[in-house]
Design a protein around this motif. Sequence first.
Motif, PDB file in Angstrom:
ATOM      1  N   LEU A   1       1.372   6.503   8.398  1.00 47.62           N
ATOM      2  CA  LEU A   1       1.058   5.189   7.821  1.00 47.62           C
ATOM      3  C   LEU A   1       1.998   4.110   8.353  1.00 47.62           C
ATOM      4  N   GLU A   2       3.255   4.461   8.500  1.00 49.12           N
ATOM      5  CA  GLU A   2       4.207   3.481   9.029  1.00 49.12           C
ATOM      6  C   GLU A   2       3.893   3.129  10.478  1.00 49.12           C
ATOM      7  N   LEU A   3       3.488   4.130  11.277  1.00 48.30           N
ATOM      8  CA  LEU A   3       3.109   3.871  12.662  1.00 48.30           C
ATOM      9  C   LEU A   3       1.838   3.026  12.738  1.00 48.30           C
ATOM     10  N   THR A   4       0.929   3.287  11.816  1.00 50.74           N
ATOM     11  CA  THR A   4      -0.285   2.467  11.756  1.00 50.74           C
ATOM     12  C   THR A   4       0.071   1.026  11.435  1.00 50.74           C
ATOM     13  N   ARG A   5       0.959   0.856  10.512  1.00 53.90           N
ATOM     14  CA  ARG A   5       1.422  -0.492  10.143  1.00 53.90           C
ATOM     15  C   ARG A   5       2.107  -1.183  11.322  1.00 53.90           C
ATOM     16  N   ASP A   6       2.973  -0.460  12.012  1.00 50.63           N
ATOM     17  CA  ASP A   6       3.793  -1.069  13.056  1.00 50.63           C
ATOM     18  C   ASP A   6       3.024  -1.343  14.345  1.00 50.63           C
ATOM     19  N   THR A   7       2.009  -0.512  14.632  1.00 53.46           N
ATOM     20  CA  THR A   7       1.281  -0.647  15.906  1.00 53.46           C
ATOM     21  C   THR A   7      -0.093  -1.275  15.766  1.00 53.46           C
TER      22      THR A   7
ATOM     23  N   VAL B   1       0.845  -1.200   0.000  1.00 53.99           N
ATOM     24  CA  VAL B   1       0.000   0.000   0.000  1.00 53.99           C
ATOM     25  C   VAL B   1       0.879   1.248   0.000  1.00 53.99           C
ATOM     26  N   LEU B   2       1.889   1.257   0.856  1.00 54.20           N
ATOM     27  CA  LEU B   2       2.781   2.412   0.930  1.00 54.20           C
ATOM     28  C   LEU B   2       3.445   2.693  -0.419  1.00 54.20           C
ATOM     29  N   ASP B   3       3.802   1.663  -1.134  1.00 57.19           N
ATOM     30  CA  ASP B   3       4.439   1.836  -2.439  1.00 57.19           C
ATOM     31  C   ASP B   3       3.492   2.444  -3.466  1.00 57.19           C
ATOM     32  N   ARG B   4       2.192   2.237  -3.273  1.00 55.70           N
ATOM     33  CA  ARG B   4       1.213   2.711  -4.249  1.00 55.70           C
ATOM     34  C   ARG B   4       0.629   4.084  -3.924  1.00 55.70           C
ATOM     35  N   VAL B   5       0.870   4.558  -2.691  1.00 60.17           N
ATOM     36  CA  VAL B   5       0.271   5.830  -2.283  1.00 60.17           C
ATOM     37  C   VAL B   5       0.906   6.994  -3.042  1.00 60.17           C
ATOM     38  N   ARG B   6       0.028   7.893  -3.510  1.00 59.34           N
ATOM     39  CA  ARG B   6       0.485   9.130  -4.144  1.00 59.34           C
ATOM     40  C   ARG B   6       0.188  10.272  -3.183  1.00 59.34           C
ATOM     41  N   PHE B   7       1.201  10.709  -2.448  1.00 61.37           N
ATOM     42  CA  PHE B   7       1.029  11.809  -1.505  1.00 61.37           C
ATOM     43  C   PHE B   7       0.909  13.126  -2.269  1.00 61.37           C
ATOM     44  N   ASP B   8       0.155  14.062  -1.719  1.00 55.69           N
ATOM     45  CA  ASP B   8       0.019  15.362  -2.383  1.00 55.69           C
ATOM     46  C   ASP B   8       1.259  16.210  -2.135  1.00 55.69           C
TER      47      ASP B   8
ATOM     48  N   VAL C   1      -6.753  -1.129  13.525  1.00 49.52           N
ATOM     49  CA  VAL C   1      -6.805  -1.227  12.067  1.00 49.52           C
ATOM     50  C   VAL C   1      -6.634  -2.673  11.636  1.00 49.52           C
ATOM     51  N   ALA C   2      -7.663  -3.192  10.976  1.00 49.17           N
ATOM     52  CA  ALA C   2      -7.629  -4.573  10.485  1.00 49.17           C
ATOM     53  C   ALA C   2      -7.071  -4.656   9.071  1.00 49.17           C
ATOM     54  N   GLU C   3      -7.257  -3.589   8.291  1.00 53.64           N
ATOM     55  CA  GLU C   3      -6.851  -3.626   6.880  1.00 53.64           C
ATOM     56  C   GLU C   3      -6.722  -2.204   6.367  1.00 53.64           C
ATOM     57  N   VAL C   4      -5.796  -1.978   5.465  1.00 50.43           N
ATOM     58  CA  VAL C   4      -5.647  -0.688   4.806  1.00 50.43           C
ATOM     59  C   VAL C   4      -5.771  -0.900   3.300  1.00 50.43           C
ATOM     60  N   LEU C   5      -6.666  -0.166   2.679  1.00 51.52           N
ATOM     61  CA  LEU C   5      -6.899  -0.276   1.243  1.00 51.52           C
ATOM     62  C   LEU C   5      -6.523   1.041   0.566  1.00 51.52           C
ATOM     63  N   VAL C   6      -6.065   0.965  -0.651  1.00 52.55           N
ATOM     64  CA  VAL C   6      -5.731   2.157  -1.426  1.00 52.55           C
ATOM     65  C   VAL C   6      -6.556   2.145  -2.701  1.00 52.55           C
ATOM     66  N   ASP C   7      -7.030   3.325  -3.120  1.00 54.40           N
ATOM     67  CA  ASP C   7      -7.870   3.373  -4.314  1.00 54.40           C
ATOM     68  C   ASP C   7      -7.018   3.286  -5.581  1.00 54.40           C
ATOM     69  N   CYS C   8      -7.701   3.243  -6.729  1.00 58.15           N
ATOM     70  CA  CYS C   8      -7.013   3.005  -8.002  1.00 58.15           C
ATOM     71  C   CYS C   8      -6.040   4.124  -8.361  1.00 58.15           C
ATOM     72  N   ASP C   9      -6.316   5.355  -7.877  1.00 54.27           N
ATOM     73  CA  ASP C   9      -5.431   6.479  -8.174  1.00 54.27           C
ATOM     74  C   ASP C   9      -4.319   6.634  -7.143  1.00 54.27           C
TER      75      ASP C   9
ATOM     76  N   THR D   1      -6.245   8.103  -2.088  1.00 54.28           N
ATOM     77  CA  THR D   1      -7.168   7.948  -0.968  1.00 54.28           C
ATOM     78  C   THR D   1      -7.015   6.557  -0.366  1.00 54.28           C
ATOM     79  N   LEU D   2      -7.003   6.510   0.961  1.00 54.15           N
ATOM     80  CA  LEU D   2      -6.898   5.240   1.666  1.00 54.15           C
ATOM     81  C   LEU D   2      -8.164   4.961   2.459  1.00 54.15           C
ATOM     82  N   ILE D   3      -8.377   3.696   2.739  1.00 56.34           N
ATOM     83  CA  ILE D   3      -9.412   3.287   3.690  1.00 56.34           C
ATOM     84  C   ILE D   3      -8.742   2.511   4.804  1.00 56.34           C
ATOM     85  N   TYR D   4      -8.957   2.980   6.045  1.00 60.83           N
ATOM     86  CA  TYR D   4      -8.603   2.173   7.201  1.00 60.83           C
ATOM     87  C   TYR D   4      -9.863   1.393   7.584  1.00 60.83           C
TER      88      TYR D   4
END
Length: 207
Positions: A39-45, A4-11, A71-79, A82-85
């Motif tokens: 996001l990394e803290l969410t992943r780690d904790t 997910v982190l690799d696919r995120v496009r930060f503004d 957080v059970a799952e993190v999803l990233v949209d096609c662009d 936007t993420l979903i926790y």
Amino acid sequence: MNEVLDRVRFDDRGLVSVVVQDTASGAVLMVAWANREALELTRDTGLGHFWSRSRQALWRKGETSGNQLRVAEVLVDCDGDTLIYRVRAEGPACHLGSRSCFEPNPVRLELGWLAEVIAARRAADPESSYTRRLLDQGLDRVAQKVGEEAVEVVIAALAGVHERTISESADLLYHLLVLLEASGVDPLEVAAELELRHLPPDEGVRE
């Protein structure tokens, strides 16, 4: 999560919007922002971390309130913007005490309903409406009534008379709303002021 982190496009501020969704019901609980560190803290904790634009700081949901987001799952949209926790919420997600930021706050609803009734009484028959008669007497009289009712609440509370304290408090709240109506103050402006005063420092979604 690493994918997910690799696919995120930060503004251009290094942020991405995050929609928080309840895993059980699918309800949207809140919307916030996150940077890479959040996001990394969410992943780690396994707990929802975000970035506050107003305070320019990281924050974890529930730091002060205890209402954590697991957080059970993190999803990233096609662009990738936007993420979903998908979370299990431990308590209300909204700083107003509601399960979701998209649900009406019950206190606000009650306040608004009573204020609307009082406002409507301006056009009522003075013979049948105490509110209309009170408003017709002017701001000074309404303010006097608020003072009188406040004294009654204090007396009842100090006397330890439970039912009378409830009754007198209802009278005080009613007359205070009449005073706001007479003064041209929207009760929701008062509610907004209270929210600003008591917003927990970790509830950074109101930006």
